[in-house]
Write an enzyme that holds these catalytic residues in place. Structure first.
Site, short mmCIF file in Angstrom:
data_model
loop_
_atom_site.label_atom_id
_atom_site.label_comp_id
_atom_site.label_asym_id
_atom_site.label_seq_id
_atom_site.Cartn_x
_atom_site.Cartn_y
_atom_site.Cartn_z
N GLU A 79 2.21 -38.04 68.91
CA GLU A 79 1.61 -37.15 67.90
C GLU A 79 2.41 -37.39 66.62
OE1 GLU A 79 0.63 -32.51 66.68
OE2 GLU A 79 2.02 -32.89 68.33
N ASP B 68 8.20 -36.33 63.69
CA ASP B 68 8.15 -35.65 62.39
C ASP B 68 9.53 -35.75 61.77
OD1 ASP B 68 7.61 -33.69 60.23
OD2 ASP B 68 5.88 -33.18 61.44
N ASP C 267 -1.05 -34.78 55.58
CA ASP C 267 -1.27 -34.60 54.15
C ASP C 267 -2.27 -35.68 53.72
OD1 ASP C 267 -1.17 -34.69 51.35
OD2 ASP C 267 0.94 -34.13 51.30
N ASP D 40 -8.37 -30.99 58.44
CA ASP D 40 -9.21 -30.03 57.71
C ASP D 40 -9.69 -30.65 56.40
OD1 ASP D 40 -6.42 -29.97 56.81
OD2 ASP D 40 -7.18 -28.54 55.33
#
Length: 222
Positions: free
Chosen positions: A50, A75, A124, A160
């Site tokens: 991920e 991350d 982003d 999104d």
């Protein structure tokens, strides 16, 4: 989040057996786990990444559903994935790891065909043209993923951002790559895989509260 709280989480991350925090130098000089992740997990099970994992909801959620696969959340923000790492330890999930590093180093972290699937969750979108090189589905990133993915390995993009959805679809079509499935509003239109609907991230819930549609693309780059 206050800086005190962040420091506390950074300190706690250092004690977690499922958190790996190499320096950039360690990665670029020849990362010790590249090609050897089976030694970390002590099995030969498929590896799923991920990228930009945030609090690690997908890493942990998928790991619970798939005990015969290993999951690694990546991350640079350790204070965020602290939550996922802590949950995984509390729940005794042996098939979870978190890697604190830059995503552009991904092909230095994993060997050729060492990864079976990659999830990119709510990245982003880097909408400004000059930020194109930072977009996580640009052609350069796709090349890096291709190096580490098994043939026919799956890519997943959940976002999104209608811009990111459209940009990625356009790029995939332009490069002649296989789009397995695409949906521009997963909760309104039927047909999305269960994993897309049943696992929701912290940020996704915020977007849903605002009525933003969530999009998803499943594709292959081999």
């Amino acid at each position: 989040m206050g800086s005190k709280n962040k420091l506390k989480r950074f300190k706690e991350n250092e004690t977690f057996s499922n958190v790996i925090q190499p320096t950039r130098q360690e990665v670029t000089d020849g990362f010790v786990l590249k090609g050897n992740w089976k030694e970390h997990f002590k099995n030969n099970n498929p590896i799923v990444l991920e990228l930009g994992c945030g609090k690690g909801e997908y890493t942990v959620g998928l790991a619970k559903k798939n005990p015969n696969k290993n999951f690694i959340g990546i991350d640079i923000k350790g204070a965020r994935f602290w939550r996922g790492a802590k949950t995984a330890l509390e729940e005794g999930l042996q098939n979870v790891a978190f890697l604190r590093t830059q995503i552009e180093l991904v092909d230095l972290l994993f060997g050729k065909e060492e990864v079976s699937e990659i999830w990119i969750t709510f990245p982003d979108p880097q909408i400004k043209y000059k930020r194109t090189k930072h977009r996580m589905t640009n052609a350069a990133f796709l090349e890096k993923y291709k190096r580490i993915l098994v043939p026919n390995g799956l890519m997943h993009l959940k976002t999104d951002s209608e811009f990111m959805h459209g940009y990625t679809l356009g790029l995939l079509h332009g490069l002649g790559l296989e789009v397995v499935y695409a949906n521009h509003d997963v909760y309104k239109n039927e047909g999305s895989p269960k994993d897309v609907l049943e696992i929701q991230t912290f940020y996704e819930n915020q977007y849903l509260e605002k009525g933003k549609p969530i999009t998803y693309i499943q594709f292959r780059i081999h």
